[in-house]
Write an enzyme that holds these catalytic residues in place. Structure first.
Site, PDB file in Angstrom:
ATOM      1  N   TYR A 180       0.841  -1.190   0.000  1.00 49.16           N
ATOM      2  CA  TYR A 180       0.000   0.000   0.000  1.00 49.16           C
ATOM      3  C   TYR A 180       0.883   1.251   0.000  1.00 49.16           C
ATOM      4  CZ  TYR A 180      -4.269  -2.634   1.167  1.00 49.16           C
ATOM      5  OH  TYR A 180      -5.341  -3.482   1.146  1.00 49.16           O
ATOM      6  N   HIS A 362     -18.378  -1.123   1.994  1.00 46.61           N
ATOM      7  CA  HIS A 362     -16.971  -1.279   2.376  1.00 46.61           C
ATOM      8  C   HIS A 362     -16.843  -2.138   3.627  1.00 46.61           C
ATOM      9  CE1 HIS A 362     -12.731  -0.485   2.751  1.00 46.61           C
ATOM     10  NE2 HIS A 362     -12.902  -0.078   3.995  1.00 46.61           N
TER      11      HIS A 362
END
Length: 546
Positions: A180, A362
């Site tokens: 990430y 989400h």
């Protein structure tokens, strides 16, 4: 859309209210197969397979699979071939079927859920229609929302379009499967209010298979400025990064642009809008290369020609502070509430309510189902969004078929179902993919001073399950969780926690990200909404019997 990283299997599709039509373009001289799988494997899959033989004649079959073996021929042939051609090493098949064939036992109904689409091909024609060779490694699975109402292609830019680019600055992708990168950006200075009309993702050429998903987050004005230095956030964001939690848009590999309705624009350039944003990019360096450098990013299209309505984004669901999923649970519920007391207070001066036009579900790796429920006066209306096959790897903006009106006094309940059968200890809430979240972001208009309406389970209800946890509740931090971690979880204990999760009192959070909440209901305890008339599940009618 490419279904494989090697870019050999490309799939087109279109649909209407009753049927769906696929067109497969595959670099193969043998058979081509496409299937709908309940879990991403062969078992339970509904499969179409076809090829063009050496005589130029097409063969096409509807098959189904019950195990890791050659799929069986379906007695009810519900996939229908429209066109077949093999030319220059490419096989093209166009075929169609009903969304619901009525064959409940051998066909999978195509819904607005996430669908696991499996694919395979061969460079050799089958010896006969009943002897189909194994595909070996020429196969795969991809999660798709086949019935998505989102537009597949961006609209032409307006003549006065302004483009804002948020691109990664030559990021070296580390040789690991989950990498990430978090990058802050200063929002360009404007001479006045603008409207965002769409977002698009621009990927660095040849890096397309490695960019898994991206999210753009608004940063609150709690800091006067944010560092523009990017950083590896694979394990943890910086303190600044943790401030930027309000999703502006998301993109996942294989998904298209986010295009807003023609009467709605997302405002930028006002006092209520962010000065900084953060882009989080997830890379999947599946073959562990060390020579990848990336400049991919997100492009906003804005216009000074304002649309009729300002659009807003409302975060609903569970705050995450008290998410606690026990191990070895087949389906454990976590539920967040946008409480009627919050909608009543926020919408007091807007009795006509707000209109929701899209949703972004989400959650993380354990989530299997996600539902955004809508309650009015105790009566459950049609779900705003439901996905019984949620996949963490496919997070995208889902445009609703019809806008949904949220009125003062309505409840919005976000319910997530988690499978923790492979976990040996409790799982808690947090932003790491190994932790959990349960949120539904709702795009709505007209925009109000309102950006979150969510809740957290009152921890007192959980503490009563473990007296020793109650004793530790006055200790700093999360010491009270220790008895939960050390427990030998039984079915009875899981059932008790499930009951608490479903009906326990909630602590309400109701407000805006740009200032302290002006609403009195903020951080107040409230009972779980009473649903006197739940939504009835639709009965499945099987016209074809086994």
């Amino acid at each position: 859309m490419w279904l494989d990283k090697a870019e050999k299997y490309y799939l087109f599709w279109r649909f209407d209210e009753k049927s769906i039509t696929f067109e497969s373009h595959v670099r193969a001289r043998g058979y081509v197969a496409l299937g709908l799988s309940p879990k991403g494997g062969m078992e339970g899959s509904d499969i179409a397979i076809g090829w063009v033989d050496s005589k130029g004649e097409s063969v096409f079959q509807d098959r189904y699979s019950v195990a890791q073996e050659m799929p069986r021929l379906d007695e009810s042939q519900d996939w229908h071939l429209l066109f077949a051609e093999e030319k220059d090493g490419v096989t093209v098949l166009q075929y169609t079927r009903k969304l619901d064939t009525g064959d409940c036992h051998r066909d999978n109904v195509i819904t607005e859920d996430t669908m696991r689409v499996i694919w395979a091909y061969s460079d050799v024609d089958p010896v006969s229609p009943n002897k189909i060779a194994y595909h070996h490694s020429l196969r795969g699975v991809k999660s798709l929302v086949l019935l998505s109402s989102a537009e597949a292609q961006p609209r032409p830019y307006p003549d006065d379009a302004i483009l804002w680019n948020f691109f990664n600055p030559n990021v070296t992708i580390l040789p690991q499967r989950k990498f990430y990168w978090c990058q802050h950006f200063r929002v360009p200075i404007t001479n006045g209010k603008l409207h965002i009309t769409q977002y698009s993702t621009i990927l660095t050429p040849r890096n397309e298979p490695y960019v898994h998903h991206m999210g753009l987050y608004a940063c609150p004005k709690v800091l006067s400025r944010y560092s523009l230095e990017g950083h590896d956030c694979s394990e943890e964001r910086t303190k600044e990064g943790n401030e930027c939690l309000h999703v502006m848009t998301v993109w996942t590999i294989g998904s298209g642009p986010t295009v807003f309705p023609e009467h709605v624009g997302i405002p930028m350039g006002t006092d209520d809008d962010p000065l900084y944003v953060m882009m989080e990019t997830h890379y999947d360096n599946y073959d562990l290369r060390s020579d990848l450098v990336d400049q991919s990013g997100i492009q906003m299209v804005l216009t000074p020609t304002l649309r009729k309505y300002d659009g807003g984004l409302l975060r609903t669901g569970e705050l995450g502070m008290t998410i606690l999923v026990p191990p070895h649970a087949a389906m454990f519920p976590v539920i967040g509430v946008c409480h009627a007391d919050c909608t009543s207070e926020v919408l007091r001066s807007h009795p006509e309510g707000v209109r929701v036009f899209s949703a972004v579900p989400h959650a993380h790796l354990m989530a299997r189902t996600m539902t955004t429920r809508h309650i009015r006066d105790g009566v459950e209306l049609e779900n705003i969004m439901r996905d019984d096959h949620y996949d963490f790897n496919l997070q995208e903006v889902r445009m609703l078929k019809e806008e949904r009106v949220v009125l003062p006094g309505d409840d919005i309940i976000v319910e997530c179902g988690y499978n923790s059968l492979d976990r040996t200890n409790i799982s808690v809430g947090g932003r790491a993919s190994t932790e959990e979240m349960c949120q539904s972001y709702l795009f709505y208009y007209p925009r109000l001073n309102w950006s979150y309406c969510e809740s957290s389970l009152n921890p007192v209800h959980m503490l009563t399950l473990f007296p020793e946890a109650m004793a530790l509740s006055k200790e700093p931090g999360l010491a009270w969780m220790q008895p939960f971690r050390e427990a030998n979880w039984t079915d009875t204990m899981r059932e008790q926690l499930t009951a608490v999760s479903r009906t326990g009192e909630r602590i309400i959070r109701c407000g805006t990200t740009v200032e302290e909440s002006p609403y009195k209901v903020q951080w107040q305890p409230r009972l779980f909404p009473l649903v006197t008339k739940p939504l009835q599940s639709k009965t499945k009618h099987c016209s074809i019997q086994p």
